[in-house]
Design a protein around this motif. Structure first.
Motif, PDB file in Angstrom:
ATOM      1  N   SER A   1       0.830  -1.214   0.000  1.00  0.00           N
ATOM      2  CA  SER A   1       0.000   0.000   0.000  1.00  0.00           C
ATOM      3  C   SER A   1       0.862   1.260   0.000  1.00  0.00           C
ATOM      4  O   SER A   1       0.510   2.256  -0.643  1.00  0.00           O
ATOM      5  CB  SER A   1      -0.927   0.014   1.218  1.00  0.00           C
TER       6      SER A   1
ATOM      7  N   LYS B   1       1.808   1.705  -3.472  1.00  0.00           N
ATOM      8  CA  LYS B   1       0.681   2.267  -4.229  1.00  0.00           C
ATOM      9  C   LYS B   1       0.567   3.767  -3.972  1.00  0.00           C
ATOM     10  O   LYS B   1       0.316   4.542  -4.886  1.00  0.00           O
ATOM     11  CB  LYS B   1      -0.636   1.562  -3.854  1.00  0.00           C
TER      12      LYS B   1
ATOM     13  N   TYR C   1      -9.134   5.987  -3.913  1.00  0.00           N
ATOM     14  CA  TYR C   1      -7.988   5.141  -4.255  1.00  0.00           C
ATOM     15  C   TYR C   1      -7.563   4.313  -3.035  1.00  0.00           C
ATOM     16  O   TYR C   1      -7.375   3.105  -3.122  1.00  0.00           O
ATOM     17  CB  TYR C   1      -6.831   6.032  -4.734  1.00  0.00           C
TER      18      TYR C   1
ATOM     19  N   ILE D   1     -10.158   1.552  -2.180  1.00  0.00           N
ATOM     20  CA  ILE D   1     -10.097   0.407  -3.100  1.00  0.00           C
ATOM     21  C   ILE D   1      -8.937  -0.509  -2.718  1.00  0.00           C
ATOM     22  O   ILE D   1      -9.098  -1.730  -2.635  1.00  0.00           O
ATOM     23  CB  ILE D   1      -9.977   0.884  -4.565  1.00  0.00           C
ATOM     24  N   VAL D   2      -7.771   0.064  -2.476  1.00  0.00           N
ATOM     25  CA  VAL D   2      -6.612  -0.727  -2.056  1.00  0.00           C
ATOM     26  C   VAL D   2      -6.934  -1.452  -0.752  1.00  0.00           C
ATOM     27  O   VAL D   2      -6.670  -2.655  -0.601  1.00  0.00           O
ATOM     28  CB  VAL D   2      -5.359   0.172  -1.912  1.00  0.00           C
TER      29      VAL D   2
ATOM     30  N   TYR E   1      -9.393  -4.476  -1.338  1.00  0.00           N
ATOM     31  CA  TYR E   1      -8.721  -5.634  -1.937  1.00  0.00           C
ATOM     32  C   TYR E   1      -7.904  -6.378  -0.890  1.00  0.00           C
ATOM     33  O   TYR E   1      -8.055  -7.585  -0.700  1.00  0.00           O
ATOM     34  CB  TYR E   1      -7.797  -5.214  -3.085  1.00  0.00           C
TER      35      TYR E   1
ATOM     36  N   LEU F   1      -5.057   0.393 -10.559  1.00  0.00           N
ATOM     37  CA  LEU F   1      -6.023  -0.321  -9.733  1.00  0.00           C
ATOM     38  C   LEU F   1      -6.786  -1.345 -10.566  1.00  0.00           C
ATOM     39  O   LEU F   1      -7.870  -1.780 -10.172  1.00  0.00           O
ATOM     40  CB  LEU F   1      -7.012   0.658  -9.093  1.00  0.00           C
TER      41      LEU F   1
ATOM     42  N   MET G   1      -4.552  -5.962  -9.110  1.00  0.00           N
ATOM     43  CA  MET G   1      -4.898  -5.873  -7.686  1.00  0.00           C
ATOM     44  C   MET G   1      -5.208  -7.254  -7.105  1.00  0.00           C
ATOM     45  O   MET G   1      -4.846  -7.538  -5.968  1.00  0.00           O
ATOM     46  CB  MET G   1      -6.069  -4.920  -7.460  1.00  0.00           C
TER      47      MET G   1
END
Length: 185
Positions: free
Chosen positions: A21, A24, A35, A38-39, A42, A100, A105
């Motif tokens: 992360s 990212k 953003y 979403i990370v 997942y 993403l 992912m």
């Protein structure tokens, strides 16, 4: 296993996702909550799913290896932890990708949660209540992943290897604790 012990394991398992992360976060120009969420979804989702799968696989074999369950927990957590420590000490530079896309992912989420599958097997042998455990692991990973994206945006790569090193040490220590408890208490 106490809630406190589960929380410590959750933090240890979350460190790979936290480190990715951060990467990212490094790859984006500006922090966007969408953003980071979403990370987080997942990584948190897969960190919750994999111990559940491992738990049900372990439950299938529990009767056959009950006498050795503490050794299995020690070995699995030790291998996972040592691997995380080795990765943290690796000088090789990792690339950061802002995508993403679902395929990428999913691969990252699976790669960062394989260790959680093994921990789920260990949970079956230790007869841990799986639902509270996976909720705690998934939510801890979600929160740390969101924080990781923000950390990556703000601080960069300085903390990535430290996060992996900390997670690896936590898992090795928890495996050692389980072994000592079963052998001496």
């Amino acid at each position: 296993m106490s809630v406190w012990e589960l929380f410590i394991i959750a933090i240890g398992l979350s460190m790979d996702a936290f480190a990715v992360s951060i990467c990212k976060g490094l790859s984006v120009q500006k922090m966007q909550l969408r953003y980071a969420l979403i990370v987080g979804f997942y990584f948190g989702g897969f960190q919750a799913l994999m111990p559940a799968v491992g738990y049900f696989l372990g439950a299938c074999f529990q009767d056959a290896i009950t006498a050795y369950d503490h050794w299995i927990a020690f070995i699995l957590l030790g291998i996972i932890g040592i691997n995380m420590i080795r990765e943290a000490l690796n000088e090789e530079e990792e690339s950061c990708d802002a995508s993403l896309a679902m395929g990428g992912m999913l691969l990252l989420a699976i790669a960062t949660s394989i260790d959680a599958l093994a921990v789920g097997v260990t949970f079956a042998f230790l007869q841990v209540q799986i639902l509270p455990a996976i909720i705690l692991i998934g939510s801890t990973t979600f929160v740390l992943s969101v924080i990781g994206v923000k950390t990556g945006v703000v601080f960069g790569c300085r903390y990535k290897s430290k996060a992996e090193l900390t997670g690896g040490c936590i898992l090795v220590l928890m495996g050692t604790k389980i072994l000592i408890e079963h052998l001496f208490f």
